[in-house]
Design a protein around this motif. Structure first.
Motif, mmCIF file in Angstrom:
data_model
loop_
_atom_site.group_PDB
_atom_site.id
_atom_site.type_symbol
_atom_site.label_atom_id
_atom_site.label_comp_id
_atom_site.label_asym_id
_atom_site.label_seq_id
_atom_site.Cartn_x
_atom_site.Cartn_y
_atom_site.Cartn_z
ATOM 1 N N MET A 1 0.791 -1.222 -0.022
ATOM 2 C CA MET A 1 0.017 -0.070 0.133
ATOM 3 C C MET A 1 0.831 1.316 -0.023
ATOM 4 S SD MET A 1 -3.011 1.258 0.092
ATOM 5 C CE MET A 1 -4.200 0.120 0.762
ATOM 6 N N THR A 2 0.540 2.061 -0.906
ATOM 7 C CA THR A 2 1.353 3.512 -0.809
ATOM 8 C C THR A 2 0.549 4.400 0.241
ATOM 9 O OG1 THR A 2 1.769 3.256 -3.403
ATOM 10 C CG2 THR A 2 1.789 5.375 -2.516
ATOM 11 N N TYR A 3 1.395 5.099 0.693
ATOM 12 C CA TYR A 3 0.963 6.176 1.627
ATOM 13 C C TYR A 3 1.408 7.665 1.411
ATOM 14 C CZ TYR A 3 -0.112 2.614 4.937
ATOM 15 O OH TYR A 3 -0.839 1.590 5.747
ATOM 16 N N ILE A 4 0.689 8.518 1.422
ATOM 17 C CA ILE A 4 1.095 9.933 1.174
ATOM 18 C C ILE A 4 0.992 10.732 2.439
ATOM 19 C CG2 ILE A 4 0.353 9.877 -1.179
ATOM 20 C CD1 ILE A 4 -2.081 11.756 -0.354
ATOM 21 N N THR A 5 1.986 11.779 2.811
ATOM 22 C CA THR A 5 1.934 12.618 3.875
ATOM 23 C C THR A 5 1.374 13.972 3.652
ATOM 24 O OG1 THR A 5 4.196 11.729 4.516
ATOM 25 C CG2 THR A 5 3.440 13.818 5.721
ATOM 26 N N VAL A 6 0.237 14.086 4.330
ATOM 27 C CA VAL A 6 -0.676 15.318 4.215
ATOM 28 C C VAL A 6 -0.335 16.311 5.162
ATOM 29 C CG1 VAL A 6 -2.752 16.265 4.009
ATOM 30 C CG2 VAL A 6 -2.192 14.166 2.827
ATOM 31 N N ASP A 7 0.286 17.617 4.962
ATOM 32 C CA ASP A 7 0.388 18.631 5.888
ATOM 33 C C ASP A 7 -0.549 19.744 5.684
ATOM 34 O OD1 ASP A 7 1.417 20.265 7.500
ATOM 35 O OD2 ASP A 7 3.390 20.968 6.463
ATOM 36 N N SER A 8 -1.591 19.508 6.286
ATOM 37 C CA SER A 8 -2.805 20.423 6.283
ATOM 38 C C SER A 8 -2.578 21.624 7.155
ATOM 39 C CB SER A 8 -4.047 19.517 6.835
ATOM 40 O OG SER A 8 -5.039 20.506 6.843
ATOM 41 N N THR A 9 -2.932 22.712 6.465
ATOM 42 C CA THR A 9 -2.503 24.181 7.111
ATOM 43 C C THR A 9 -3.539 25.070 6.776
ATOM 44 O OG1 THR A 9 -1.030 25.146 5.404
ATOM 45 C CG2 THR A 9 0.239 23.726 7.111
ATOM 46 N N VAL A 10 -4.055 26.196 7.799
ATOM 47 C CA VAL A 10 -4.900 27.063 7.503
ATOM 48 C C VAL A 10 -4.603 28.276 8.327
ATOM 49 C CG1 VAL A 10 -6.681 26.474 9.199
ATOM 50 C CG2 VAL A 10 -7.170 27.868 7.254
ATOM 51 N N LYS A 11 -4.574 29.714 7.793
ATOM 52 C CA LYS A 11 -4.226 30.668 8.610
ATOM 53 C C LYS A 11 -5.431 31.901 8.095
ATOM 54 C CE LYS A 11 -0.578 32.145 5.452
ATOM 55 N NZ LYS A 11 0.946 32.530 5.380
ATOM 56 N N PRO A 12 -5.594 32.867 9.161
ATOM 57 C CA PRO A 12 -6.166 33.990 8.741
ATOM 58 C C PRO A 12 -5.286 35.147 8.046
ATOM 59 C CG PRO A 12 -5.786 34.180 11.078
ATOM 60 C CD PRO A 12 -5.411 32.676 10.704
ATOM 61 N N VAL A 13 -5.930 35.757 7.071
ATOM 62 C CA VAL A 13 -4.773 36.658 6.258
ATOM 63 C C VAL A 13 -5.556 38.091 6.200
ATOM 64 C CG1 VAL A 13 -3.747 34.739 5.230
ATOM 65 C CG2 VAL A 13 -5.578 35.762 4.183
ATOM 66 N N GLY A 14 -6.630 38.252 6.615
ATOM 67 C CA GLY A 14 -7.397 39.690 6.440
ATOM 68 C C GLY A 14 -8.841 39.488 7.068
ATOM 69 N N THR A 15 -9.554 40.846 6.861
ATOM 70 C CA THR A 15 -10.705 40.878 7.641
ATOM 71 C C THR A 15 -11.621 41.657 6.527
ATOM 72 O OG1 THR A 15 -10.037 42.805 8.792
ATOM 73 C CG2 THR A 15 -10.043 40.792 9.987
ATOM 74 N N PHE A 16 -12.869 41.555 6.646
ATOM 75 C CA PHE A 16 -13.818 42.322 5.900
ATOM 76 C C PHE A 16 -15.064 42.934 6.564
ATOM 77 C CE2 PHE A 16 -14.415 37.947 4.720
ATOM 78 C CZ PHE A 16 -15.821 37.641 4.854
ATOM 79 N N ASP A 17 -15.428 44.082 6.003
ATOM 80 C CA ASP A 17 -16.913 44.232 6.794
ATOM 81 C C ASP A 17 -17.998 43.272 6.575
ATOM 82 O OD1 ASP A 17 -18.828 46.011 7.805
ATOM 83 O OD2 ASP A 17 -19.148 47.091 6.027
ATOM 84 N N THR A 18 -18.373 43.096 7.517
ATOM 85 C CA THR A 18 -19.768 42.208 7.776
ATOM 86 C C THR A 18 -21.288 42.937 8.036
ATOM 87 O OG1 THR A 18 -19.489 41.860 10.297
ATOM 88 C CG2 THR A 18 -18.325 40.233 8.794
ATOM 89 N N ASN A 19 -21.038 44.097 7.750
ATOM 90 C CA ASN A 19 -22.277 44.935 8.122
ATOM 91 C C ASN A 19 -23.255 44.729 6.814
ATOM 92 O OD1 ASN A 19 -24.283 46.547 9.561
ATOM 93 N ND2 ASN A 19 -22.990 48.596 8.779
ATOM 94 N N PHE A 20 -23.918 43.837 6.597
ATOM 95 C CA PHE A 20 -24.737 43.411 5.517
ATOM 96 C C PHE A 20 -26.103 42.801 6.198
ATOM 97 C CE2 PHE A 20 -20.701 43.551 3.637
ATOM 98 C CZ PHE A 20 -20.852 44.585 2.589
ATOM 99 N N SER A 21 -27.320 43.196 5.404
ATOM 100 C CA SER A 21 -28.279 42.845 6.257
ATOM 101 C C SER A 21 -28.595 41.511 5.211
ATOM 102 C CB SER A 21 -29.563 43.868 5.608
ATOM 103 O OG SER A 21 -29.772 43.862 4.123
ATOM 104 N N ALA A 22 -29.621 40.889 6.028
ATOM 105 C CA ALA A 22 -30.142 39.342 5.345
ATOM 106 C C ALA A 22 -30.592 39.620 3.961
ATOM 107 C CB ALA A 22 -31.319 38.867 6.133
ATOM 108 N N SER A 23 -31.198 40.702 3.620
ATOM 109 C CA SER A 23 -31.657 41.307 2.284
ATOM 110 C C SER A 23 -30.562 41.332 1.328
ATOM 111 C CB SER A 23 -32.464 42.295 2.182
ATOM 112 O OG SER A 23 -32.966 42.752 0.981
#
Length: 227
Positions: free
Chosen positions: A1-23
């Motif tokens: 059986m072959t194996y692979i190494t998975v290096d799983s990464t995630v990082k925050p890189v910025g922000t944005f305005d969330t002031n939007f209505s449901a509409s």
């Protein structure tokens, strides 16, 4: 059986305005396979706000931009359930992701509004995975492997929050989760591609169609079915 190494990464890189209505969320145009110029033109105020917030190094690359708006209810998934990776080439004869195809790689940004309804989850860390080549549905098998690694603390669980841009790549484990309530959820993914050998950014090989998405679906629970 072959194996692979998975290096799983995630990082925050910025922000944005969330002031939007449901509409405003409900009426935001959805995009499919757009470049940056067309996304700015075809998208609405939410899309343009987020595009202004992406890291400067991304704006000079050929990008692929997709977005979706979901009206969610309790238990509905905004995407196919299960742990998976984005944009691994499916060049195997059986149609499964080809982790031996290293020439073209990808990185992604995602942003959410009303993330609390169904926050994208990430599993971070380095681990080995059995890599069958016999037609096994990889993400069906690996979903179970990731779950076990999380239980045993070999991978770390985190989740996306509204108003934050997260950067990850085509080896980052992530998944959609069932909605915890009713409401409108906005999702955008911005992707760039590079040659693994030279490190230089390249355009995705399929042509940009620069479409306004006309439909979007939700999914019910089939968590480990894979695709």
């Amino acid at each position: 059986m072959t194996y692979i190494t998975v290096d799983s990464t995630v990082k925050p890189v910025g922000t944005f305005d969330t002031n939007f209505s449901a509409s405003e969320i409900k009426n935001e145009p959805m995009l499919f396979n757009c470049d940056l110029e067309h996304a700015r033109t075809l998208g609405g105020p939410i899309t343009r706000t987020i595009l202004e917030s992406i890291p400067s190094g991304w704006k000079s690359c050929p990008l692929v931009i997709d977005s979706r708006v979901h009206m969610l209810m309790l238990g509905w998934y905004p995407c196919i359930p299960g742990w998976h990776h984005d944009d691994v080439p499916r060049t195997r004869a059986d149609g499964q992701p080809n982790y031996g195809h290293d020439a073209d790689r990808s990185e992604h940004l995602i942003g959410l509004l009303n993330a609390h309804l169904a926050p994208t989850e990430f599993a971070s860390g380095r681990a080995d995975f059995a890599y069958p080549t016999d037609g096994t549905v990889l993400y069906a098998k690996w979903h179970e492997d990731v779950e076990l690694l999380l239980v045993n603390k070999f991978l770390n669980l985190s989740f996306a929050q509204s108003g934050i841009l997260y950067q990850f790549n085509d080896r980052t484990w992530h998944r959609g989760v069932p909605a915890v309530g009713t409401g409108w959820r906005f999702f955008i993914r911005i992707s760039r591609y590079f040659d693994a050998f030279s490190g230089k950014n390249i355009a995705r090989k399929n042509v940009r169609t620069n479409e306004v998405r006309k439909q979007v679906q939700t999914y019910l629970s089939a968590v480990n079915a894979g695709w």
